[in-house]
Design a protein around this motif. Structure first.
Motif, short mmCIF file in Angstrom:
data_model
loop_
_atom_site.label_atom_id
_atom_site.label_comp_id
_atom_site.label_asym_id
_atom_site.label_seq_id
_atom_site.Cartn_x
_atom_site.Cartn_y
_atom_site.Cartn_z
N ARG A 159 0.81 -1.21 0.00
CA ARG A 159 0.00 0.00 0.00
C ARG A 159 0.85 1.27 0.00
N ASP A 160 2.15 1.14 0.11
CA ASP A 160 3.03 2.30 0.21
C ASP A 160 3.03 3.08 -1.11
N PRO A 161 2.70 4.38 -1.07
CA PRO A 161 2.66 5.17 -2.31
C PRO A 161 4.01 5.24 -3.03
N ARG A 162 5.10 5.23 -2.30
CA ARG A 162 6.43 5.27 -2.93
C ARG A 162 6.69 3.98 -3.69
N VAL A 163 6.36 2.85 -3.08
CA VAL A 163 6.56 1.56 -3.73
C VAL A 163 5.67 1.45 -4.95
N ASN A 164 4.41 1.83 -4.80
CA ASN A 164 3.48 1.73 -5.92
C ASN A 164 3.87 2.64 -7.08
N ALA A 165 4.38 3.84 -6.78
CA ALA A 165 4.84 4.75 -7.84
C ALA A 165 6.04 4.15 -8.58
N HIS A 166 6.92 3.53 -7.84
CA HIS A 166 8.09 2.90 -8.47
C HIS A 166 7.66 1.73 -9.35
N LEU A 167 6.75 0.91 -8.86
CA LEU A 167 6.26 -0.22 -9.65
C LEU A 167 5.53 0.25 -10.90
N ALA A 168 4.78 1.35 -10.79
CA ALA A 168 4.08 1.89 -11.94
C ALA A 168 5.05 2.36 -13.02
N GLU A 169 6.23 2.76 -12.60
CA GLU A 169 7.24 3.24 -13.55
C GLU A 169 8.11 2.12 -14.11
N THR A 170 8.50 1.18 -13.27
CA THR A 170 9.48 0.17 -13.70
C THR A 170 8.91 -1.23 -13.84
N GLY A 171 7.73 -1.47 -13.29
CA GLY A 171 7.17 -2.82 -13.28
C GLY A 171 7.71 -3.62 -12.10
N HIS A 172 7.15 -4.77 -11.87
CA HIS A 172 7.54 -5.61 -10.74
C HIS A 172 8.93 -6.21 -10.89
N PHE A 173 9.38 -6.40 -12.12
CA PHE A 173 10.69 -6.99 -12.35
C PHE A 173 11.77 -5.94 -12.58
N GLY A 174 11.37 -4.66 -12.62
CA GLY A 174 12.32 -3.59 -12.85
C GLY A 174 12.77 -3.48 -14.30
N LEU A 175 12.06 -4.12 -15.20
CA LEU A 175 12.44 -4.16 -16.61
C LEU A 175 11.53 -3.31 -17.49
N GLY A 176 10.59 -2.62 -16.89
CA GLY A 176 9.62 -1.82 -17.63
C GLY A 176 8.28 -2.52 -17.71
#
Length: 189
Positions: A159-176
């Motif tokens: 639920r963390d807004p920082r984590v969710n913003a990062h996931l929205a940008e990079t995806g769960h695997f960090g590959l986009g």
């Protein structure tokens, strides 16, 4: 930066650590190489100690805090508080910035594992001379106060807004996001 801190901690450590277990009431986490440890230390900004870059009030919680142990001037890394997650101990130590404190917790020391030295799990803290201990368990309350819109069920990090913003940008695997969609389709459909 993490590598610099780890190297500084390793360089500052004695080959054989002293026994700080006397008087400790720390509860075991059953972690490898843990030992109860009660000692006096000064709460410091680790980056300040290592580089000389020293903002007011230990960086107001934006920096990793450390414990400069009084017995041997070793910089100890308190990377966990008394809560079940490994969220860190900065929130619990920040009110003691620059002060001499007694800390009670678990010290991780293993000379056979590189980097496993002077890692501390602080469970309680008090200013030197005080009789009253403060439990090091305020991270979750501080997080909830900072992100009231993130109320809900499940782990905080979902639920963390920082984590969710990062996931929205990079995806769960960090590959986009595009690559994420391909992998999810491949793995789960």
């Amino acid at each position: 930066m993490t590598r610099i801190i780890a190297l500084a901690l390793i360089a500052a450590s004695p080959v054989y650590a002293a026994d700080f277990s006397e008087g400790s009431s720390a509860k075991s986490w059953n972690l490898y190489a843990e030992a109860p440890a009660l000692f006096e230390a000064k709460v410091v900004d680790i980056t300040c100690e290592v580089t000389g870059d020293c903002p007011d009030n230990c960086g107001d919680g934006d920096r990793q805090l450390g414990l400069l142990r009084a017995a041997d001037d070793v910089l100890v890394f308190p990377n966990k508080n008394a809560q079940s997650g490994f969220q860190g101990a900065t929130v619990d130590l920040l009110p003691f910035c620059g002060k001499q404190v007694d800390v009670d917790g678990l010290l991780i020391e293993d000379e056979d594992i590189q980097g496993a030295t002077n890692i501390y799990l602080v469970q309680k803290v008090r200013e030197v001379g005080s009789e009253d201990w403060v439990k090091a368990n305020t991270w979750s309350k501080a997080w909830a106060a900072k992100y009231p819109e993130a109320k809900g069920k499940g782990p905080w990090f979902r639920r963390d807004p920082r984590v969710n913003a990062h996931l929205a940008e990079t995806g769960h695997f960090g590959l986009g996001l595009e690559k994420d969609a391909e992998l999810i389709k491949e793995l789960f459909e």
